[in-house]
Design an enzyme around this catalytic site. Sequence first.
Site, short mmCIF file in Angstrom:
data_model
loop_
_atom_site.label_atom_id
_atom_site.label_comp_id
_atom_site.label_asym_id
_atom_site.label_seq_id
_atom_site.Cartn_x
_atom_site.Cartn_y
_atom_site.Cartn_z
N GLY A 77 24.93 -2.32 -8.66
CA GLY A 77 23.70 -3.00 -9.76
C GLY A 77 22.55 -1.66 -10.30
O GLY A 77 22.60 -1.76 -11.51
N MET B 61 19.65 1.27 -9.03
CA MET B 61 18.88 2.25 -7.77
C MET B 61 17.57 2.51 -8.34
O MET B 61 17.10 2.87 -9.17
CB MET B 61 19.78 3.43 -7.98
N HIS C 17 14.08 -6.44 -7.66
CA HIS C 17 14.57 -6.05 -6.44
C HIS C 17 14.12 -4.47 -6.46
O HIS C 17 13.57 -3.90 -5.64
CB HIS C 17 15.91 -6.13 -6.23
N GLU C 18 14.61 -3.77 -7.47
CA GLU C 18 14.18 -2.29 -7.40
C GLU C 18 12.91 -1.89 -7.78
O GLU C 18 12.33 -1.01 -6.81
CB GLU C 18 14.91 -1.71 -8.70
N HIS D 86 11.17 -2.27 -4.25
CA HIS D 86 11.85 -1.04 -3.46
C HIS D 86 10.43 -0.02 -3.32
O HIS D 86 10.25 0.84 -2.30
CB HIS D 86 13.03 -0.48 -3.72
N GLU E 73 16.79 -2.88 2.57
CA GLU E 73 17.70 -3.80 2.00
C GLU E 73 17.32 -5.36 2.36
O GLU E 73 17.18 -6.20 1.38
CB GLU E 73 18.86 -3.50 1.99
N1 B3K Z 1 19.63 1.06 -3.09
C1 B3K Z 1 20.86 0.93 -3.79
C2 B3K Z 1 22.27 0.90 -3.57
C3 B3K Z 1 22.81 2.07 -3.13
C4 B3K Z 1 24.14 1.98 -2.72
C5 B3K Z 1 24.82 3.21 -2.46
N2 B3K Z 1 26.25 3.08 -2.20
C6 B3K Z 1 20.61 -0.47 -4.83
C7 B3K Z 1 19.75 -1.41 -4.19
O1 B3K Z 1 19.96 -2.11 -3.12
O2 B3K Z 1 18.61 -1.65 -4.64
ZN ZN Z 2 18.08 -2.54 -2.68
#
Ligand code: B3K
Ligand code: ZN
Length: 881
Positions: free
Chosen positions: A269, A271, A305-306, A309, A328
């Site tokens: 989706g 990063m 979501h991003e 993070h 996550e």
């Molecule tokens: N942290 C990334 C996911 C990375 C996946 C690598 N195979 C997106 C997310 O969960 O926000």
């Molecule tokens: Zn994530």
Amino acid sequence: MRDANPQTIYLKDYSVPEYLIHEVDLNFDLGEEHTVVVARLTLQRNPQSQSPNQELTLMGEDLNLLGVELDGTALHAQQYVQTDTSLTIHQAPQDGIFVLKIENSINPKANTAFEGLYQSSTMLCTQCEAEGFRKITYFLDRPDVMSRFKTTLVADKDKYPVLLSNGNKVEQGELAGNRHWVSWEDPFAKPCYLFALVAGQLECIEDRFVTMSGREISLQIYVEAHDVDKCDHAMQSLKNAMRWDEEVYGREYDLDLYMIVAVGHFNMGAMENKGLNIFNTKFVLARPDTATDSDYEHIEGVIGHEYFHNWSGNRVTCRDWFQLSLKEGFTVFRDQQFSGDRASKAVKRIEDVNMLRARQFAEDAGPLAHPIRPEAYIEINNFYTLTVYEKGAEVVRMLHTLLGGEGFRKGCDLYFQRHDGQAVTCDDFVSAMEDANGRDLTQFRRWYSQAGTPQLNVEQHYDAESGQLELTLRQHCPDTPGQTDKPPLHIPVKIGLLNSRGQVELIKLDGRPPVEETVLELTEAEQSFALSGLAEQPTVSWLRGFSAPVIVKMQRSLEELAFLLSYDSDTFNRWEASQQLAGQVIADLIADIQQGRELTLNPVIVEAYTKLLEQQWDDLSYFSLLLALPDESYLASQMDVIDVDAIHQAREFVKKSLAERLQAHFLRLYRENHREESGQFDAGAIGRRRIKNTCLHYLSTLETGDSQSLSLRQFEGAANMTDQMASLSAIVNSRHPAKQACLEQFYRQWQDEDLVIDKWFALQASSHWPGTFAKVQQLLQHSAFDMKNPNRVRSLVGAFSQANPVHFHARDGSGYHFLADQVIALDKLNPQVASRMVTALTQWRRYDDERQQLMKAVLQRIIDTEAISTDVFETASKSLA
Ligand code: B3K
Ligand code: ZN
């Protein structure tokens, strides 16, 4: 297999890094087929490492090494050794700081796995999580090595006018030969999985945000020129998320610039790279005529979501990849709260639980079951699972339920304060919750290490004389691979009571003041709770809001379910009653089909639906969920041996019978709520579209001239994608004379919009109408199908194998062979996405013998394929084990 001996990595083997990398100075000379990377790493032996090893081993894959220098002196070939996956420097300095300069080249265009630096249409971009940075340069590619990055990008000015990396832009300049350069500096130390760069011909949409402390942040979204008109919603979502995180978690953004880049080729989706998020176009681009209401909601959710993070993941990161759920699970919980606050809490919770139960519960009950903190993996990319993400979020939600909103917030504050700038563990998170609240969560920690979905048996005994109700709860967690005899978990069970008139009955427990609802803390294998002062036997509303990710085992009569559907004040449980009621009616019909009996619709469901249809509803999205029959995947999860055909036939029978009986109601509701309006993204308009399209789907099962013209009229007059897709779906999933013409018209209209064409593929691939498999094979040959584009693969191969049970599980095994062929072909290009596709076969044990044999055979064929990737090997072999 490509790697003859795939190695298993264990959590128990964790040790601190032998070296630390304080500073990273990167220089990229960018070219699509030839990029030269020069890395200057400032290193030091880690004082905390006990290892006697005097060598420095860096990870690296698919790199062409051009030279190594140590403190300014070139190393000759005897001073280091290179393998396919590493570079080892013999006799690395043991004291003080030293600088290692490494020069290597890479070929982004040849990188079809989309990990590391790769090409997506005309741009170059990166994906480093989990272990992609080692495909860019040699490095200590592990999340507990945190460094400050400075990055200089050099490229042709016409081909790559925009050059982006993490942090703040510090310098730029021109070079001879129509080239230019830009330098970026990120003041926050970070693990290399958060590194990013983007180069390309991109347009920038700009806005600004003033933080709670009054700092002005520049917000930028970069897209290809033809998409600039589809960024407004993403920008608004970003601002909403930034404000929400300040208000709810007290978290402020830290850099002066926040960038989002949308790319068309992306394995997942989005990063959360520091200051430079890279997104799948699917989660950025939206215009009312190209994106559905659900797309709008998902975009807001993923942008949130991003963004979240930045604190839960970036400022405080993971010590190792076993701790993935630390960032996550927590961040999914945060994005769920955000989306619930933005729209309807009730609807968001139902959607999340629906997905969890249909998909994560299946994962937890199958051969790939693992705890939210796994203990071993071969390929970490295979562990970005529903369990780590969605069950991980449920575990965080349970902490929220047990500690209360305020206690949870105190715990979060302590966690961020204590661990800012560190790489930590799930245990550290729970400790912060304990310390901030003076609570002992020792037993709760078992949720992190125990796989499988616990089952809860509930019993009640009412004593009229004493007015006491005794509730007895028993928990049991089934065996999962490598785990048997599991000790009891700490489970919060939220309950409420209803009296016989459907009103709230107060709960009196242990002499505490009476309350409308309470959380029973179940910690024993079996435990009883005595409620007092009850003049009559109440109805218990169990597990309100789905307060724990468990399966409640209890028998309720259809009458009792209809009562709860009418009166339960808990919006989740009210919906749950509708699902169970319809689920039981369908289950009886499945038995009738299996025994060759004639089908008749149980009038209880007609009565219950009539009651719903006669009420006035404010939240029309919620109302439409109450009218939605349980998904086929959920119905499948309720059966001992899944009978896809009977499930489908029974569900369709109920749908059509309800449409026949309640036609007038559905038509009235449709007319009341249908407008030929361009999409307006507010709860009222979305609700109107949801209820209207729910009615349209019921009515379209009638296949009368009237119902056909209703869907055709909506299709032709649609001024927003929600209405256009809903009507096309009604047409495609029924015997409609205009089917082919509508599909062609839709394609012509949208052929230049990739994301809409993805919908066109997915809709046909998931159609339950006869002839779908032949159609899917044709679509594989369509000029717009592209095996190199993950979105396209997901929309055709993914939709067919994961969202079309009747055709994928065709008795002759054709669906299974088709999937195996695609997995094997895709694996050569993109092992990560290929491995995801294999999971459609994982549940083979849940089907009849014949299908089991067929599924096992294709899994074996996949495993036996020469040079299969470790990604696919791990998923397929563990599925069979
Ligand atoms: N942290 C990334 C996911 C990375 C996946 C690598 N195979 C997106 C997310 O969960 O926000
Ligand atoms: Zn994530």
